[in-house]
Motif scaffolding. Structure first.
Motif, PDB file in Angstrom:
ATOM      1  N   GLY A  21       0.815  -1.202   0.000  1.00  0.00           N
ATOM      2  CA  GLY A  21       0.000   0.000   0.000  1.00  0.00           C
ATOM      3  C   GLY A  21       0.852   1.256   0.000  1.00  0.00           C
ATOM      4  N   HIS A  22       0.372   2.293   0.673  1.00  0.00           N
ATOM      5  CA  HIS A  22       1.111   3.559   0.685  1.00  0.00           C
ATOM      6  C   HIS A  22       0.767   4.338   1.946  1.00  0.00           C
ATOM      7  CE1 HIS A  22      -2.333   6.239  -0.659  1.00  0.00           C
ATOM      8  NE2 HIS A  22      -2.811   5.039  -0.927  1.00  0.00           N
ATOM      9  N   ASN A  23       1.589   5.361   2.249  1.00  0.00           N
ATOM     10  CA  ASN A  23       1.334   6.216   3.408  1.00  0.00           C
ATOM     11  C   ASN A  23       1.570   7.689   3.099  1.00  0.00           C
ATOM     12  OD1 ASN A  23       4.110   6.345   3.322  1.00  0.00           O
ATOM     13  ND2 ASN A  23       4.450   5.549   5.400  1.00  0.00           N
ATOM     14  N   ARG A  24       1.491   8.034   1.843  1.00  0.00           N
ATOM     15  CA  ARG A  24       1.571   9.427   1.390  1.00  0.00           C
ATOM     16  C   ARG A  24       0.558   9.619   0.254  1.00  0.00           C
ATOM     17  NH1 ARG A  24       4.567   8.997   5.293  1.00  0.00           N
ATOM     18  NH2 ARG A  24       6.687   9.836   5.517  1.00  0.00           N
ATOM     19  N   TYR A  25       0.273  10.893  -0.085  1.00  0.00           N
ATOM     20  CA  TYR A  25      -0.594  11.207  -1.220  1.00  0.00           C
ATOM     21  C   TYR A  25       0.225  11.825  -2.343  1.00  0.00           C
ATOM     22  CZ  TYR A  25      -4.766  10.685   1.708  1.00  0.00           C
ATOM     23  OH  TYR A  25      -5.746  10.203   2.528  1.00  0.00           O
ATOM     24  N   HIS A  26       0.051  11.277  -3.540  1.00  0.00           N
ATOM     25  CA  HIS A  26       0.701  11.821  -4.724  1.00  0.00           C
ATOM     26  C   HIS A  26       0.010  11.207  -5.942  1.00  0.00           C
ATOM     27  CE1 HIS A  26       3.756  12.937  -7.660  1.00  0.00           C
ATOM     28  NE2 HIS A  26       4.335  13.701  -6.736  1.00  0.00           N
ATOM     29  N   PRO A  27      -0.200  11.991  -7.001  1.00  0.00           N
ATOM     30  CA  PRO A  27      -0.889  11.424  -8.171  1.00  0.00           C
ATOM     31  C   PRO A  27      -0.110  10.341  -8.885  1.00  0.00           C
ATOM     32  CG  PRO A  27      -0.070  13.641  -8.643  1.00  0.00           C
ATOM     33  CD  PRO A  27       0.081  13.425  -7.167  1.00  0.00           C
TER      34      PRO A  27
END
Length: 418
Positions: A21-27
């Protein structure tokens, strides 16, 4: 059971799973999985600190909680055909603690936790009055929570995801970083900080690697606050039966979910204020083409709350106004008024034998109702906190006989050196 779209193995950390998964926001964080509009599926979610908080009688793990690692989010999920300007419909069908795991070392395996965060590590809504780290562990009995650290109460939780969101566009991300950076610059050494800038350390970005990972990690937004894409809204009424309409900013929407709570009071007032847990969530998604313009939802989700919260019918309510503890008048400051209402509720509960910290942890975890009751009568806003009386094992109402004195038990553990 719906199709398992994002499985997690409880014996392995978040960064060592079959799907990352992920733990930051970025397009530019790639989608982990893909579905069609009209799909129903299940996603496993890790507790927001990925197992750093333990089921014990110490609060040192709360004091030292690794803020650079949050939130452990499941996704992104690409929805075929979704385009910027659409509305993504997300129906919450079901959710709960980690299935078939009623005991174990991870929050969600039969237990969860609430933490008052230390001032130097994020703080809380009442950070000036509660600057140190404290913890309460809650045991799950079906849908009911009890705690050895806050005895004398039991309540049915409103289980919900603290965080659901679509991905930001590059332009939206740039606006976030610019405006939050400008805010930080007004008081760069403040504790707790005014905002959290991009932080490459401990970034988890799905399948990105090499130079692309480094670029995105240096630009990506932290997941701590709510923003135009939804995000960490911590709305306790986003529960079973809820339908949410999220604005879409990138092709495929790239939807993510995490930060599951067994229960929470309005405001998540201790910062780690819900009962944090890992678990599962069953979702159904669809798309309204051009829905952002059609319905005027250019930013921030709208939602239809679920119909299955606990049915509490009797309350003891506390009010507060926008005047500080030392008597300074503020103009229609609803947040200050809500702080004062919470402090009044805490003061009241200490008369029954609870420590202030136990009372504060209880307000963060139990399904209290928080309301802005008056925002027009200058200079004082009025806010109220509604405390359900049925959650107590004793009569908490005022009476001529005076407050019952309860045994506070072992109390809420405090971390030294907070």
């Amino acid at each position: 059971m719906p199709e398992q779209l994002f499985p997690l193995d409880s014996s392995r950390p978040f960064t060592n799973q079959d799907i990352i998964g992920h733990n930051r926001y970025h397009p530019d964080i790639p989608a982990a999985v893909q579905v069609r509009p009209g799909s129903t599926f299940r996603m496993d979610c890790r507790e927001w600190f990925d197992g750093a908080i333990k089921n014990d009688d110490s609060a040192e793990d709360i004091r030292d909680a690794p803020m650079s690692k949050v939130h452990a989010l499941s996704g992104p999920v690409r929805i075929e055909g979704a385009e910027p300007g659409d509305l993504l419909i997300v129906d919450i069908l079901d959710m709960g603690p980690i299935p078939q795991e009623d005991s174990g070392p991870l929050a969600g395996q039969g237990w969860g936790y609430t933490g008052i965060f230390a001032k130097r590590n994020g703080g809380s809504f009442l950070v000036d009055q509660f600057p140190d780290a404290y913890k309460a562990v809650w045991d799950f009995h079906g849908e009911v929570a009890t705690s050895r650290h806050v005895p004398g109460v039991s309540f049915t939780g409103i289980t919900h995801p603290g965080l659901m969101a679509t991905a930001p566009s590059a332009d939206l991300l740039s606006r976030w970083n610019r405006r939050e950076g400008d805010l930080i610059a007004t008081d760069p050494n403040r504790l707790p900080p005014l905002a959290l800038p991009p932080e490459p350390q401990d970034a988890v970005l799905g399948t990105l690697s090499g130079a692309e990972f480094d670029r995105v990690a240096g630009e990506a937004a932290r997941t701590a606050p709510p923003r135009e894409n939804g995000g960490n809204q911590d709305i306790k009424n986003l529960t079973r039966g809820t339908r949410v309409f999220y604005p879409v900013f990138v092709p495929g929407a790239n939807f993510s979910v995490g930060d599951l709570h067994f229960s929470q009071g309005d405001g998540e007032i201790t910062f780690c204020g819900g009962i944090e847990m890992g678990g599962f969530i069953d979702l159904h998604v669809d798309v309204i083409k051009g829905g952002m313009d059609t319905y005027g939802v250019s930013e921030n989700a709208i939602f239809m709350p679920g119909k299955t919260p606990p049915q509490y019918s009797e309350w003891l309510a506390f009010s507060g106004t926008s005047v500080t503890l030392d008597g300074k008048q503020h103009y229609l400051d609803s947040q200050l008024a809500y702080q004062r209402a919470c402090l009044h509720a805490i003061d009241y509960l200490t008369k029954f034998g609870y420590s202030p910290e136990q009372a504060y942890l209880l307000l963060g975890a139990a399904p209290i109702e928080g309301r802005f009751s008056s925002v027009v009568d200058i200079p004082n806003a009025c806010a109220t906190v509604y405390l359900p009386t049925a959650i107590f094992d004793f009569d908490v109402r005022p009476s001529a006989s005076g407050p019952v004195q309860i045994d506070p038990g072992i109390g809420a553990p405090r971390a030294e050196g907070s």
